[in-house]
Write a protein that holds these residues in place. Structure first.
Motif, mmCIF file in Angstrom:
data_model
loop_
_atom_site.group_PDB
_atom_site.id
_atom_site.type_symbol
_atom_site.label_atom_id
_atom_site.label_comp_id
_atom_site.label_asym_id
_atom_site.label_seq_id
_atom_site.Cartn_x
_atom_site.Cartn_y
_atom_site.Cartn_z
ATOM 1 N N LEU A 3 0.832 -1.197 0.000
ATOM 2 C CA LEU A 3 0.000 0.000 0.000
ATOM 3 C C LEU A 3 0.867 1.248 0.000
ATOM 4 N N TYR A 6 -0.498 7.221 1.049
ATOM 5 C CA TYR A 6 -1.671 8.062 0.807
ATOM 6 C C TYR A 6 -2.952 7.251 0.654
ATOM 7 N N GLU A 7 -2.812 5.968 0.339
ATOM 8 C CA GLU A 7 -4.015 5.123 0.230
ATOM 9 C C GLU A 7 -4.621 4.844 1.606
ATOM 10 N N ARG A 8 -3.803 4.981 2.655
ATOM 11 C CA ARG A 8 -4.320 4.804 4.024
ATOM 12 C C ARG A 8 -4.702 6.137 4.652
ATOM 13 N N THR A 9 -3.935 7.177 4.313
ATOM 14 C CA THR A 9 -4.085 8.438 5.045
ATOM 15 C C THR A 9 -4.950 9.471 4.325
ATOM 16 N N GLY A 10 -4.993 9.410 3.014
ATOM 17 C CA GLY A 10 -5.705 10.456 2.273
ATOM 18 C C GLY A 10 -4.897 11.745 2.154
#
Lengths: 157, 481
Positions: A3, A6-10
């Protein structure tokens, strides 16, 4: 497949952005924070200088900072509200950002400036306000060291 | 509470009118649904559950669920979310098993309508199908259950993605207006609102549907609709999620809240927990901020955000936290939502004890996917299969959008859950080929162009589900032939 953060945090970090040169920053350039392959290309058609290109509809947009004049036409066009214009003049930095909330700030108003996580990182003075297709395009003057961090404003009203 | 000022929308509510709710005089506006007017008046409990008499509130807002059924002017089981407010209406809560109508109606008889193409559903797919068929010289009837045309475009205040061919950069609300104008100006198209297709019957030539239109006095006019072909574009309904108290008033479909807030300008509460970070969850969360609500958090069960990064980034820069690998553990409250507990989950979807967080909220929105509304198409005898990537049961179809039942076409979310740009293109394809089935000369070069654009829209990583769904559907279709 691992991952991306940014895919986890936005949120993305400055490292994920192609940095403009000092010369570019003096003139003002658009920073496109659109990092995923999504089917969207209005920014390409919006640029009067042909500075934004895409190989295909699902590619990420590429910007040529030599061609970009920092006019900000793309800012209100981007459906993802992901384009910002940054500029440095002397000790002042200027960030132009899309803003679709009320109240729309007024020129001269002092507002809080926020980073990509919505944290207040300082204050700025609104230097320009225009509304295009009901999207506010707001320019705020900030410390020149903050231009790659400031991505939102919050009126103090 | 009604929204007075909005950065994008100006609400055209129409004339102020009075109606009665359980005998109490309330006011609403003539362009509001009864359900929206009740929520605006602070009424959260709309019905009771069948078995345990639990309170039920507003959920879907578009006539797909059963949680808002009420007695209106003596007629039971009216879905008040798709019924407009009128002066003097008498609206009453009903027992779960409603009594028969308390008044009698004159027999209005059954009239017959004839057309080349019947289009069922007036959303993006149905409107594009109607226009495309009419441009090929077909006489079209388009029907929708709601009291306004546009389907879910009516609540899409954001600018659309895609390319200029799909009207990218335009807001869904503006696209709805343009399509509606074209429909009204096209004299080959007749529109029937507040009309439900309830049956499909054997016919010597072509197809025969039963349709009932709700009239202002709450009686119904029944029609036989004879058509040479039909496009069914009945959309989708929002999925539910299992957790304690998931039925409390205040737990809404995210799309239901989007309807309430963006179509009617009515706020369901002040503080929201959004469950699901697909594009619907992210976009609706942002739109709730625009409407003046506070979004406390977005939770996502998967370890990554489901929707586009750019939509997530818009929320994050307003300080909205997005918790991945989290789910809603329970919702609490007496008769309505007073808060929720979220919890982290491990990779096997088990809750991790000690990671619970309390969220102070009065609204919980479920944005956990959609399921195609297959009931009408299943009446026709078209072959229906379960395709997980399409969102559930779908009518299998070829690349002209024709089902296994000759002359019956599908388009939009009904043919597999995707998004509005794709729905519009599928609608155009279905419109074109339904006109052809009705004996019209059509320009098939246009169809190739639409197919090419569909392929482009689905080409990226976010289009993968749609691609897989359509491949499976095509394969099954070939097996049937």
């Amino acid at each position: 497949m691992s991952l991306k953060d940014y895919e986890r945090t936005g949120t993305i970090t400055v490292d994920e952005i192609k940095m403009p040169s000092e010369e570019h920053l003096k003139r003002g350039v658009a920073i496109i924070e659109c990092v995923q392959e999504i089917p969207c290309n209005p920014c390409v058609d919006a640029c009067p200088f042909g500075a934004i290109s895409m190989e295909k509809l699902n590619a990420t947009p590429k910007i040529d900072y030599d061609k970009c004049k920092g006019c900000g036409k793309c800012v209100s066009v981007c459906p993802g509200l992901a384009i910002f214009v940054v500029r440095i003049r002397g000790e002042n930095g200027f960030v132009t950002l899309p803003y679709e909330m009320l109240p729309i700030p007024e020129k001269g108003e002092v507002v809080d400036v926020l980073n990509r996580e919505g944290k207040v990182i300082g204050e700025g003075e609104i230097t320009n306000v225009r509304v295009e297709n009901r999207t506010g395009v707001i320019t705020v003057r900030v410390d020149k060291n903050l231009i790659m961090e400031v991505r939102n404003i919050c009126p103090k009203r | 509470m009604r929204i007075e000022e909005h950065p994008i929308l100006s609400f055209e509510r129409g004339r102020k009118v009075h109606f009665y709710f359980n005998g109490k005089k309330l006011y609403g506006y003539e362009n509001e649904s009864i359900a929206a007017a009740l929520v605006a008046n602070g009424i959260t409990q709309l019905s009771k559950s069948l078995k345990y008499n639990r309170p039920r509130g507003f959920f879907c807002g578009i006539g797909k669920c059963a949680s808002c059924r009420m007695r209106v002017n003596g007629v039971p089981n009216v879905r008040i979310c798709i019924e407009n407010v009128r002066e003097g209406l008498e609206v009453e809560t009903q027992e779960p098993l409603a009594e028969l109508p308390s008044r009698e109606f004159d027999d209005k008889g059954i009239d017959t309508l004839e057309c080349d193409v019947l289009v069922i559903g007036g959303g993006p797919a149905g409107l594009c199908a109607s226009l495309e068929a009419a441009k090929s010289d077909a006489d079209v009837i388009v029907v929708d259950e709601n009291f306004k045309l546009g389907g879910q475009l009516l609540k899409q205040t954001h600018k659309f993605f895609g390319s200029k061919h799909e009207m990218a950069g335009k807001r869904g609300i503006d696209i709805a207006k343009e399509l509606e104008k074209e429909i009204i100006e096209n004299n080959r198209i007749r529109v029937f609102l507040k009309s439900s297709v309830f049956g499909y019957y054997e016919s010597d030539h072509g197809h025969l549907f039963g349709m009932a239109q709700r009239l202002d006095d709450m009686s119904e006019k029944v029609y036989k609709v004879k058509c040479k072909s039909a496009v069914i574009a009945s959309g989708a309904s929002e999925n539910f999620l299992v957790f304690p108290n998931n039925d409390l008033p205040g737990v809404y479909g995210a799309g239901g809240v989007q309807t309430l807030v963006n179509v009617y300008g009515v706020l369901p509460g002040k503080k929201v927990l959004m469950v699901g970070s697909g594009n619907v969850g992210l976009i609706v969360s942002y739109q709730l901020l625009q409407a003046g609500m506070e979004v406390k958090a977005v939770v996502e069960a998967l370890p990554k955000i489901g929707g586009y990064f750019v939509h997530a980034a818009k929320l994050r820069r307003f300080g909205v936290p997005i918790y991945v690998s989290h789910t809603v553990k329970e919702v609490y409250g007496e008769d309505k939502v007073e808060g929720a507990t979220i919890v982290e989950i491990d990779k096997n979807w088990r809750e991790i004890p000690g990671t619970e967080k309390r969220i102070d909220c009065d609204v919980v929105c479920l944005a956990v996917g959609l399921s195609p509304s297959v009931r009408v198409v299943s009446l026709t005898g078209a072959d229906i299969r379960y395709i997980p990537e399409a969102g559930g049961y779908v009518a299998i179809h070829d690349d002209c959008m024709e089902t296994t039942k000759r002359g019956i076409f599908v388009a939009g979310d009904l043919s597999g859950i995707e998004e509005a740009s794709i729905a519009m293109l599928e609608g155009k394809l279905a419109g074109l080929y339904s006109a052809k089935r009705a004996g019209k000369d059509v320009n098939e070069d246009k169809a190739d162009e639409y197919r090419k654009r569909l392929e482009e829209l689905r080409a990226g990583p976010f289009g993968e589900r749609g691609r897989i769904a359509k491949e499976k559907i095509r394969r099954l279709w070939k097996e049937c032939h």
